[in-house]
Write an enzyme that holds these catalytic residues in place. Structure first.
Site, PDB file in Angstrom:
ATOM      1  N   LYS A 126     -27.343 -59.243  86.852  1.00 56.87           N
ATOM      2  CA  LYS A 126     -26.580 -58.348  87.728  1.00 56.87           C
ATOM      3  C   LYS A 126     -27.517 -57.493  88.568  1.00 56.87           C
ATOM      4  O   LYS A 126     -27.364 -57.375  89.793  1.00 56.87           O
ATOM      5  CB  LYS A 126     -25.667 -57.468  86.874  1.00 56.87           C
ATOM      6  CG  LYS A 126     -24.768 -56.559  87.704  1.00 56.87           C
ATOM      7  CD  LYS A 126     -23.878 -55.705  86.830  1.00 56.87           C
ATOM      8  CE  LYS A 126     -22.622 -56.422  86.388  1.00 56.87           C
ATOM      9  NZ  LYS A 126     -22.734 -57.228  85.201  1.00 56.87           N
ATOM     10  N   GLY A 131     -18.288 -60.476  82.543  1.00 55.15           N
ATOM     11  CA  GLY A 131     -17.573 -59.512  81.725  1.00 55.15           C
ATOM     12  C   GLY A 131     -17.884 -59.546  80.248  1.00 55.15           C
ATOM     13  O   GLY A 131     -17.175 -58.930  79.457  1.00 55.15           O
ATOM     14  N   ARG A 162     -22.496 -62.761  92.731  1.00 57.27           N
ATOM     15  CA  ARG A 162     -23.086 -63.782  91.856  1.00 57.27           C
ATOM     16  C   ARG A 162     -22.637 -65.157  92.346  1.00 57.27           C
ATOM     17  O   ARG A 162     -21.607 -65.269  93.014  1.00 57.27           O
ATOM     18  CB  ARG A 162     -22.627 -63.578  90.409  1.00 57.27           C
ATOM     19  CG  ARG A 162     -21.131 -63.667  90.228  1.00 57.27           C
ATOM     20  CD  ARG A 162     -20.733 -63.626  88.754  1.00 57.27           C
ATOM     21  NE  ARG A 162     -20.915 -62.326  88.176  1.00 57.27           N
ATOM     22  CZ  ARG A 162     -20.003 -61.360  88.198  1.00 57.27           C
ATOM     23  NH1 ARG A 162     -18.839 -61.565  88.806  1.00 57.27           N
ATOM     24  NH2 ARG A 162     -20.234 -60.212  87.638  1.00 57.27           N
ATOM     25  N   HIS A 215     -10.720 -61.912  85.238  1.00 59.18           N
ATOM     26  CA  HIS A 215     -11.622 -62.417  84.202  1.00 59.18           C
ATOM     27  C   HIS A 215     -11.047 -63.635  83.478  1.00 59.18           C
ATOM     28  O   HIS A 215     -11.740 -64.627  83.251  1.00 59.18           O
ATOM     29  CB  HIS A 215     -11.906 -61.307  83.181  1.00 59.18           C
ATOM     30  CG  HIS A 215     -12.696 -61.789  82.013  1.00 59.18           C
ATOM     31  ND1 HIS A 215     -14.048 -61.966  82.060  1.00 59.18           N
ATOM     32  CD2 HIS A 215     -12.308 -62.168  80.774  1.00 59.18           C
ATOM     33  CE1 HIS A 215     -14.471 -62.431  80.900  1.00 59.18           C
ATOM     34  NE2 HIS A 215     -13.440 -62.555  80.100  1.00 59.18           N
TER      35      HIS A 215
END
Length: 858
Positions: A30, A122, A282, A818
């Site tokens: 990240k 996540g 990403r 998610h």
């Protein structure tokens, strides 16, 4: 902000503006991605990264230090109980003070995150709206501990990530006072189409969109034309973004994609002044790579790629040498139809590679009247679902039939038919099937007699190319007999008409004679019978592992009966293997461990169990009986047609078994090619040019000659091996893929939803039918393998249930939440945004989830 160098190479704090992909090991995925965004000139909230070195100091001396801890609960407790290192706290305080006043976001950034093979989206914790240094330090420690949540440990285990190499960095950023926020995919994550952005947005913080706790506003945008193609109002009272803002976001996403040269999953926020901030970007890890043609195409010309790998039953990737061999086979095919390429090793320009799988540009077939008539019908027999997908392209105006295509096909067909004497062979086969069978055996003897190439390494490599090229025509030369059989089968079906019931034709084709693959299975069974009759062989198979038996066979120390029987079997079938169309895969003669495992399983069958030989005999009897049954049904109406149909079916049975012969002959030729290349690999490894003899299969033919001439390609080989290993984990390979990334099979239909069905948002393509289980809270819940998970929404805490779920239905969330992301990574069909799903569906109901259409049927 300068790098805090406590020791050389051991920074504890790094400014986001300093970071790049080169810092991945120190800052995690990240943070590295955020640094790249800053370097590329995009607006990113200011902040800093607490590096993995800080984490390692924090866990030093605890049970999680070496990363191998398996008890997630104990690991978290250990991290939380460990004292916060004083030098780390001091560095964080200094960096925090430089950010100024205001709340911050504290985000985990693991080293095993946002990787090419899996996003790990996540899996670790994020804390928003954190105020004050005391709460910030607490949030940092909780992020460290989240590396060891049950969901994170289960996710790493599922993706085979070595815990010993995993560490956690933490990103601290100023909070954006977001008026609206959300997620933007720069390519459609369900259909795969590039330059088609998918946007989910909601008022307030974007975490509500990511977690699936709200039903967001949903938009689909064509970034090439700047048009909004689709919109769906979410559950909010006010639309979160205007059309102008939607287009601005799509344009921003397009620039990010171009900067990273790959489709992106972007988290964004828009402040009260309308300024757009990027909080994460990403790669979209679930997209299948668009195949790259060996010959270039016109830039804007749409192409349809057909996956040869899947058509051959091969899901796994193919080695570079295996792909090179296919190019030579393709050159042999072109030569057969009178279009021999200038360089044999280059192969046809229409071959393409994507995800280390082999595709062929099927556009000329789809745009040809003859191709439309013939190719899908061939697939109806070989791979029916691919035929359905290809026929679906016929209605697309971009694949309209090209005038004159029928003449070009006819010329190529007649050239090939003349080369293999097809009219004569077909006529002979129909008149005397045994003549066709003798022909196949003669062709096999000729291929077995091929001499291994000799001379220098370059000479032998060229010899292998020539061997494969010369062997290719043997496959079509063995084809007319089987083709005649299928022609007879088609004629019989037309003659019998309504006399045929579902399943009748399959019964006619059972246990067809002269099928080399069936015969191989029967011969292996006979080997087991001989071994069982010999006490020493039986004991060896019952007490030793397959690997031990293979090693003993190689050393020649098995019990004599078993040693002799396996030697005879491998003399006949040693060229066969799992994934045998890949020249780089070991043959059974190289490693017979798989065969010994099968033999041990045979011996575990009870003495009264049905044997393969019995099944084959029963199938043949059933087929004969079915032919008689069909004759009796048909003769009640048309006696002559019934008699002709019966003759056709008998001829079909006598000939269709030879359908395995073409592939068998190609694989037989590849045996000699592989043995030669492996020998070259051993020579190059002995001189240090290769690290291992098997590395030769991660080169192509020309590269092998370059290595022999002194070029060092070990880095190239290492990179290809790493990519190959990553591709082995891929769960889904498309049958057909368009050049814009669209997977036609995944495109939802606009058909009317059947009565009683529920419509939602497509989230993960695929269709599955199973028993529903409604779960409102994952804690303590059990989900049996294959059950359909029905949930109000999901967050990372639900992840362990995904490992056994057959499908997913959620009331909330969008295609980018998610639950949808993880469902796509696991290959689970999913539909989200299904209103009142947990009320309208009950545990125990049988439901069908169509993840491409966004429909749940009961």
């Amino acid at each position: 902000m300068d790098r805090d160098e406590t020791q050389p190479g051991e920074s504890l704090i790094l400014d986001l503006a300093q970071l790049s992909a080169a810092d991945l090991a120190a800052v995690g995925g990240k943070a590295a991605n955020l640094g790249e965004l800053v370097r590329a000139g995009f607006d990113v909230p200011s902040g800093f990264c607490i590096t993995t070195e800080a984490y390692r100091r924090a866990v030093h001396g605890t049970v999680v230090e070496d990363g191998t801890m398996t008890d997630a609960s104990a690991a978290r407790a250990a991290v939380m109980a460990a004292p916060f290192p004083a030098e780390v706290e001091s560095a964080v305080r200094a960096a925090y003070s430089r950010l100024g006043t205001g709340s911050v976001a504290v985000r985990s950034s693991a080293t095993a995150e946002d990787l090419p093979g899996a996003s790990f989206a996540g899996q670790q914790d994020t804390y928003l709206g954190v105020t004050g240094i005391h709460d910030t330090l607490s949030a940092v420690q909780r992020c460290w501990a989240s590396l060891w949540t049950d969901r994170a440990v289960a996710y790493r285990r599922a993706h085979d990530v070595d815990g010993a190499g995993v560490a956690l960095a933490v990103v601290v950023q100023t909070m954006v006072d977001a008026e609206s926020a959300g997620v933007l995919f720069t390519a459609d994550p369900v259909t795969g189409r590039r330059r088609q952005a998918v946007l989910d947005a909601a008022r307030g913080l974007g975490e509500s969109v990511v977690s699936g706790s709200v039903d967001p506003d949903h938009f689909v945008i064509d970034t090439a034309t700047g048009r909004i193609l689709d919109r769906r109002r979410g559950s909010g009272d006010v639309v979160s973004v205007t059309d102008a803002q939607v287009l601005a976001l799509a344009s921003l996403g397009d620039r990010v994609e171009r900067a990273f040269d790959a489709p992106q999953d972007i988290e964004w926020a828009m402040d009260g002044d309308g300024k757009l901030w990027l909080t994460q970007s990403r790669p979209i890890t679930t997209l299948f790579p668009v195949p790259v043609r060996d010959a270039p195409k016109a830039p804007d010309e749409i192409r349809a790629f057909f996956c040869i790998s899947l058509a051959q039953g091969l899901h796994r990737p193919i080695t570079p040498m295996g792909i090179a061999a296919f190019r030579v086979i393709g050159a042999g095919f072109l030569d057969l139809i009178g279009r021999r390429p200038a360089r044999i090793a280059d192969g046809p320009g229409g071959l393409a590679v994507g995800g280390d799988r082999l595709f062929v540009d099927a556009t000329p077939i789809v745009r040809s009247a003859a191709g439309r008539a013939i190719f899908p019908r061939a697939l109806d027999v070989m791979e029916a679902r691919s035929a359905v997908v290809l026929r679906g392209l016929f209605e697309d105006p971009r694949f309209a039939v090209v005038p004159g295509s029928r003449r070009r096909f006819l010329r190529a067909f007649l050239h090939a038919a003349a080369r293999i004497r097809a009219p004569f062979v077909v006529t002979q086969a129909l008149a005397e099937p045994r003549a066709a069978q003798r022909r196949v055996r003669r062709l096999e003897a000729e291929v077995r007699a091929f001499d291994a190439p000799s001379g220098t390494i370059a000479d032998r490599v060229d010899g292998v190319v020539d061997l494969i090229f010369r062997a290719m025509p043997y496959a079509p030369r063995s084809l007319p007999g089987a083709a005649a059989g299928f022609a007879m089968l088609g004629l019989a079906q037309r003659l019998l008409g309504p006399a045929i019931l579902p399943g009748d034709i399959q019964a006619v084709l059972r246990s067809a004679p002269d099928n080399v693959t069936t015969q191989m299975d029967l011969d292996l069974w006979e080997l087991a019978v001989h071994a069982r009759a010999d006490a020493d062989s039986a004991v060896a198979l019952e007490t030793r592992s397959a690997r031990e038996l293979a090693d003993d066979f190689r050393d020649g120390v098995l019990p004599p009966v078993l040693q002799h029987a396996m030697t005879a079997f491998l003399d006949r079938y040693g060229h066969r293997a799992v994934a045998e169309i890949d020249l780089g895969m070991p043959r059974w003669a190289d490693d017979p461990a798989h065969l010994f495992g099968v033999l041990s399983g045979y011996l575990r069958l009870g003495p009264d169990a049905d044997t393969p030989a019995q099944h084959f005999a029963e199938g043949a009897a059933e087929a004969t009986a079915m032919i008689d049954t069909l004759y009796r049904r048909a003769r009640q109406h048309r006696r002559i047609r019934a008699r002709v149909a019966r003759g056709c079916l008998r001829r079909a049975r006598a000939l269709v078994g030879m359908r395995e012969a073409p592939k068998h002959l190609v694989i037989l030729a590849l045996r000699t090619a592989r043995e030669t290349m492996l020998g070259i690999g051993r020579e190059l490894a002995a001189t240090g040019a290769l690290a291992d003899a098997q590395d030769v299969f991660f080169l192509d033919f020309e590269e092998t000659k370059r290595v022999a001439a002194g070029h060092d390609l070990r880095t190239v080989i290492h990179e290809r091996r790493a990519r190959y290993d990553t591709e082995l984990e891929r769960r889904h390979v498309p049958r057909v893929l368009l050049s814009d990334g669209t997977e036609p099979e995944a495109v939802g239909t606009a058909a009317t939803v059947a009565e009683g069905a529920l419509r939602g948002t497509p989230a993960s393509a695929g269709t599955v039918t199973g028993i529903a289980r409604v779960i409102l809270d994952p804690v303590g819940a059990e989900l049996q393998p294959g059950e359909i998970l029905i949930a109000p929404s999901t967050d990372p805490g639900w992840t362990p249930l995904f490992l056994t779920a057959g499908g997913l239905v959620m009331e909330m969330g969008g295609a980018n939440s998610h639950g949808a992301v993880v469902a796509r990574e696991y290959g689970i069909p999913a539909v989200v945004g299904v209103a009142r799903a947990t009320e309208l569906i009950s545990t125990g109901d049988e439901v069908t989830v169509d993840g491409a259409a966004g429909v749940v049927s009961r």
